[in-house]
Each structure stands twice: as structure tokens, then as C-alpha cells.
Write an enzyme that holds these catalytic residues in place. Sequence first.
Site, PDB file in Angstrom:
ATOM      1  N   VAL A  84       0.592  -1.026  -0.124  1.00 58.52           N
ATOM      2  CA  VAL A  84      -0.110  -0.006   0.125  1.00 58.52           C
ATOM      3  C   VAL A  84       0.786   1.400   0.016  1.00 58.52           C
ATOM      4  CG1 VAL A  84      -1.896   1.365   1.011  1.00 58.52           C
ATOM      5  CG2 VAL A  84      -1.919  -0.962   1.146  1.00 58.52           C
ATOM      6  N   LYS A  91      -6.589  -0.522   9.849  1.00 61.34           N
ATOM      7  CA  LYS A  91      -8.075  -0.833  10.216  1.00 61.34           C
ATOM      8  C   LYS A  91      -7.910  -1.618  11.650  1.00 61.34           C
ATOM      9  CE  LYS A  91      -6.811  -4.267   7.305  1.00 61.34           C
ATOM     10  NZ  LYS A  91      -6.474  -4.251   5.801  1.00 61.34           N
ATOM     11  N   GLY A 123     -10.630  -1.020   0.743  1.00 65.12           N
ATOM     12  CA  GLY A 123      -9.495  -0.669  -0.127  1.00 65.12           C
ATOM     13  C   GLY A 123      -9.937   0.607  -1.009  1.00 65.12           C
ATOM     14  N   GLY A 176      -1.033 -15.581  -3.915  1.00 62.79           N
ATOM     15  CA  GLY A 176      -0.770 -14.220  -3.201  1.00 62.79           C
ATOM     16  C   GLY A 176      -2.139 -13.432  -2.817  1.00 62.79           C
ATOM     17  N   LYS A 223     -13.108  -3.923  10.243  1.00 61.71           N
ATOM     18  CA  LYS A 223     -13.571  -2.913   9.443  1.00 61.71           C
ATOM     19  C   LYS A 223     -15.078  -2.622   9.804  1.00 61.71           C
ATOM     20  CE  LYS A 223     -10.474  -4.431   5.612  1.00 61.71           C
ATOM     21  NZ  LYS A 223     -10.464  -5.503   4.777  1.00 61.71           N
TER      22      LYS A 223
END
Lengths: 439, 439
Positions: free
Chosen positions: A15, A108, A137, A190, A208
Site C-alpha cells: 500500500v 483498520k 480498499g 498471493g 472494518k
Amino acid sequence: MAEIVNVGLIGYGTVGKGTAEVLLKNKNLIFENTGIDIRLKTVADLAIDTANPDELLSLCEVVTNNAEDILNDQDIDIVVELIGGYTFAKDFIISALNKKKHVVSANKALFAMYGTEIYQAAELNNVSVCFEGAVGGGIPVLRVIKEDLAGNNINEIFGIINGTANYILSKMEKEGKEFEEVLKVAQELGYAEADPTFDIEGIDSAHKIAILASMAFNTLIPFEKIYVEGITSIKQIDIEFAKKLDCKIKLLAIAKKHENDLEVRVHPTMVPDVELMAQVDGVFNAVEIIGDMSDKTMHYGRGAGGKPTGSAVAGDVISIARDIAAGCTKRTPILGFKKDYTYYYPIKDIKDIKSAFYLRFSVVDEPGTLAMIAGVLAKYNISISEAIQTDERAPGEAVNMVFMTHKALARKIYDAIEEIDKSDVMRDKTVAIRVKELV
Amino acid sequence: MAEIVNVGLIGYGTVGKGTAEVLLKNKNLIFENTGIDIRLKTVADLAIDTANPDELLSLCEVVTNNAEDILNDQDIDIVVELIGGYTFAKDFIISALNKKKHVVSANKALFAMYGTEIYQAAELNNVSVCFEGAVGGGIPVLRVIKEDLAGNNINEIFGIINGTANYILSKMEKEGKEFEEVLKVAQELGYAEADPTFDIEGIDSAHKIAILASMAFNTLIPFEKIYVEGITSIKQIDIEFAKKLDCKIKLLAIAKKHENDLEVRVHPTMVPDVELMAQVDGVFNAVEIIGDMSDKTMHYGRGAGGKPTGSAVAGDVISIARDIAAGCTKRTPILGFKKDYTYYYPIKDIKDIKSAFYLRFSVVDEPGTLAMIAGVLAKYNISISEAIQTDERAPGEAVNMVFMTHKALARKIYDAIEEIDKSDVMRDKTVAIRVKELV
């Protein structure tokens, strides 16, 4: 001359790189959109080889292994925390706030667990904290609650907010494979981490929904009160029954407001195919919000990934930069409502929540089995809306009997199952999956 | 003491009432969310019986038939225009801006046609103009483009943005009825207006995509350059063929950015069932945005109605009130980018746009017909990906031949159809419907 806003970013993982890409590659566009020169001045990460920065990092003024280089730089207006985890991230954020720096994060777990402390430090220092990237996201949803829907009493918010779990359930449905096999492939590709516990056990979704419900219901959600059930016990046979029932099994996070308390829960859920939510597949996420005025809105997109989450993080940076350039502070409260961020609504015990249930009984098919099960369900006042039995079986073999119940208190369902599972005719533990009511 | 922001609303129709309901019924909640006392002080409408205001209006300080009572009231900070139409609404808005009042509106036609004039007046007077309610009713989408996705190069934006047309197409699909019959029922139920031209001919969708594309692509869209084709010629037989092709026919508004020009168009479209957009039914709307960083996001909800649109209008009022209370002006540019709002990108001619096409030929089933059609298509370099022919027919009866083409220039398709339609074997004009490519 254009206003300059300097940004320091800590945590150069997926990120972090995605965020750097948005801020650096789209710098001209962002200037066109804002009239502000937003500079990613410093990137800090323990793992960066500062002598050999990659192409993106070479565009930054400072590349460092030392977090203090961000905290101690008086020119940095906005700090972006993307290291994740609890202790260091929290200390770093609070230090930044105490130095009057605005903070953007996508952490989060941290905000779900220790939000209050951070919000209070931000209020005290008169700076902003934003974390759009923490939920869904690249999907705009937190600002939607705080700004667009600010005129609504929000009565319910729910969604698919973990891409790994949704990827696994979608694959199980489309390829007919069992959980363990799909998880292994997801790890190889992944889409699931080496330790997938947070994703498949529902903990990430719980973090979340804690954030979403806090913003939607103007309160704080004590994380430990959230009911959490993962997807590890979902079997292919249940997915096949779901198809017969025109449903998909999804890991839903659900929060509802009642007059005196709230429901906040995460569990596998039968979602009827007629709901758009049932069509949200693979790594995609979606959040549905039901306001008293807006009615239902759904917000869909990529729930993870460097660039999508980076888009959300950059959106927060741009929003704060606009506040700075326009000379306004505390324009929008951190959680979208003006309170001292210490008030907790009561949360209902999961046993006191009514749902329709899918119940799968694995039994020996002999006379009296159906009567026994039906009798126990009747004893607990559980009424049946639909029953299915698999048709192919050899005599004496275990067989699956599936019942869809009308809405019933979870405690009655649990008690009935406990009683039924004691019977000699049961070949396996009974499977119970809640059914999403239509909204 | 809390900041007070006074609001004057003109136009007390469906959306006007919805907006009043949000601001008045949820006044306490809005105060909790903002710390601002947002007062709907004045409501003006020619049709109000000021002597006998309804329950909502009796909560307002001033109820009037005179628009000047809003314009001349120095206490009013924000003016909400919900009368619709062009001339009076525009004059009213510009007068309000010139009196340094912020403006909120849901008037898509006005902003699509005469936006520039209004934006310039707002810039000149250093006040805000917001119109979230103009597109997608209660769905947050304009602020999403301006704020959340401000770090993205948006490459495409498309959606179902007319509830009436979508209601009609959904009903045709689900009930097997023809357009005219469904339209009549929709009118009886109030889902279509007495004069449904704007909705069914795609004009309303064109107004909305003009606004969306302007914000997404940082330019102004000249309304007259938008290609617009409505749904009046859609037949049940095409909907049946769509089902066989695993598609739904939807009225889509589509805008795409190319290096040197844009595509902006509204037309019936075959949307593959695998796209979430294909599942958007009834009066619901959805907008999908493809950013270079966020990838695709979809925003779904009620595209019309008093309370949902009122929620969007109130969201704008709240946003402006927060700007006022925080002491910031020009925080976010009206269209989300800083330009003088006079720049127009070139728009591609529809004939120069490539799409895959669904072609239905109504022919007499005799030897050589297929060869003739295939020959003409080949002559124009149009290649076929799939062909279907209805199987039941009497000899000599008209029969439908359906071809799905690969991507081809519209001008080649048009030319081929023109040539084919001249043939004696044709029993009706050829139907051509574009196919949405997967995103």
C-alpha cells in the site's frame, strides 16, 4: 504561487508503494484538481536500501530508514502511516499528532482497537485523522458516510469487506473444490497470506465493521463485543445446497441499529441471488448502507491492493491538503459526528439476535429421524420455511437433511442443535448458517 | 454557541418536499453530525397555500409564493433551487450567486446546458455551487469524483442513470411485454411522466453523463455533441435474444477518454450478465468509474424520488454549511478541477467509435439470404463472433437472423445495414444494438 503541502510516508510495502505511485505519477493531475503542490517529500521504511532507491523513491527528497526523520521535519504537514500493527504505529501516529501533523492511515486493526486514544490526541491538537483506505480498499465509503449521507439516520450497514474470504468462497462455488484446497491456491497466488487467520476467521472484517458502524451509528463499537465467525468450516456440500436455494454463501459483516442497542456481527451468510450483494465475486468488496432518506446505496470496488488502497489514501491526503490550503480546520469530525468519542452503545448478545437459518443435519436415514429433528425444532418454537433432502444415497449411509427456518432467536437454534446433536442418528455436527433478510 | 446557517429553498415539488423532510426531520441528527444549526428558514413555491402550510412547512419561519423573499433575505446563506427548467432557474441561481449566496441544485438539464455561465458567476462571487442530486438521485457520485478519486486519471465512466428507462426495460425483460404496454403501466404507477420523452429518448441520461464526464475528465462537455439514442424501438424479440446471449439490454450512458478526444454517448446496450451493471434492475441506478489507480468502483442506489434525492441535496447543504462554519471558501472547485470552465475537449463522432454490435435481420427465409447478408458484412470488413437463428417458423414467413459482431466502426455497420436493408428479402429495418465490452 501555489500552496505547497509536504507529505511524509512511513511503511513502503504494497500500500505504501501504491500510495507513492498515486502521489508521484499523478502529481500533475492532482495539481490540476486542487491547485496545490502536494509533495511526497519523505518515505521511511526500515527495509529501504537508501543508497539504491527505486524509481519512485528517487523522486522523493528524503528516503530514510528512520521514522524520526518524518516526525522531526517541521515542513511535513501530513504524515501517512502504512506500517500496520499496533504498538509502533500507534506511538508513531500519536507523536505525529502531538507535533500538529495531520495523519492519514489505512490501519483498520489499530483504529478498531485503539481509535479513541488517537481521535482524542487529534482533537486536542486540532489536526485531522483520516483512514478511508482502512475499509474497502479503493472504495469510497467512509467519506460517503461522513459527508454525503450526513443527513441520514443510518439503520443498517453491511457488506463483503474481506477480499481473501470472498475470493475463497467464490472459487469454492465456481470450481466445486473444498476450502483447504482453494486456500492453498489462494496462498500460492498471493490472494491469501501465509498466515491467513485474520482474513478467514473474520477478524479483519470485524475490524472494518467496527469502523463502519462507529461512523454510521455515531458511537464507538467495542471490538470485543462483535460476534465473529469465519469461513473455515464451510463445506462444498453447503455451497451446493445454497445453489439449490438460489443463494450464495458470503462472509458478511452486518451492523444494525435498534432503538436501545446495536447488532454488530461477522459470519458466513446465505445471501439470496436477487440481492446485488450476492453477485459480488472474487477479491471485490461491497458495502451497502441503508439510510432513512437515501434508502439503500451500494458501494463496490477493489477491497485491497496497492494502487486501489493507495487511491483511497491519496484521496485523504488531497482532502486534508484542501483543508490546509483553504485555511479550515476541524471541518468534518473524524468519525463524522461531534462527540467526545467515548460513548459506547450497548451491543446485543449474538444469542439475542433473530435470523432465518439454514440448518444442515447429517443423519443416518432411518425411520423416525425426520420426526425427531422436526420434534426438537418444534419444541424450541422454530418454524420451517423449506426443506431439502439429497436424493442419491446408499441404504444406511449418512444423508443430509436441510431445513430453512423462519426468523428465530439464535439461542433457540443453538439449544435445538445441541439437543439434536446428542442423538445417535447424527453422523456429524449440525451446520447452521444465517440467511440475510432482503433489504 | 453553535454556528447558524440559514437555508432558503425554492420549488416545493417531490424533491423539494424530500429535501425539507431531510433537513427538518433529521435536524437534531444533522446538528450532532456537524455542530451547526442548519435552519430551513424559507420555502418558496408559487403553488404553496401560504395560509395553510403543511406540517413540514409549518416548521419554517417563512413560507412564501415570492422567490424574491429568498434572494432579498440577507440572513440566507444557502439557496436550494429545485424548480427545474432553464430560464427562471438560471436567472434565479445567478441572482443568488451575485448576492453572495451559495447554491445547491438538482437541475441536471440546466447544468448540462448552461453550466459555464453559472460556474463563472460562482467563481466571481467566491461562493459554492453543488448539485449532487442532479445525477443518480440519492447515490453519492459527484463528490466521489471530486474528492475520493481526485488522485485518479479517470478513463471511463458509465452507467444506468435514468430510472424510468431502466424500469421499463426491466419490466419488459421480466414480464415479456412490449415497450408501449410497459410504458403505459409505468405512467399509471407514476414511474414515468405523462410526457416521458426526456427519459425514454435518452435526453435525461445525456444531461447526466455530460455532468459526470465533465467532472471525470476535467473538461466541459458540449451537450449537443453527445450521441443520444433512446429505448422506444426496443422490441421483446431483442430482449429474448439478449437472454440467449447471456445479456441484458440497458440504456447506458458511456463516456471514455482517449488521448486526443472523448466518447460521450447514450444508447441501448447489450450488457453481459457477468457485469454487475447488468443486475441493476427497476428504478435503481448505478454508475461505474474506472480510474487508473482505483480500478473500477460502482456506486448504486435510488436514482430518483423525493427522499433519496433530498438526501443528496441535504448532503450538499451540509457540506457547504461545514465550509461556512470552518471559515473556508473555494475548498473544492465546482467541477473538481481548477480551470476557467471554458475548455472543451473534442468529442468523437459516433460513426468513428468502434463497438461490438448485435444485429437482428428480419428476412424471408429463402436460399441465398444468409449468403447475401454475410457477403455485405464481409465487404465492410465486419467480422462475426456468433450467429443465432430462431428455429420455429412457417415456410415463407419472416425469420430473425441475429449476428454478434466483433468490434467494428459504427460507420461501417451503418453502411452495411443501409445496403442490406435495400434487399427484397428484408421484411423490416435491421436492428443494431451496441454491446458493452467487459471492464
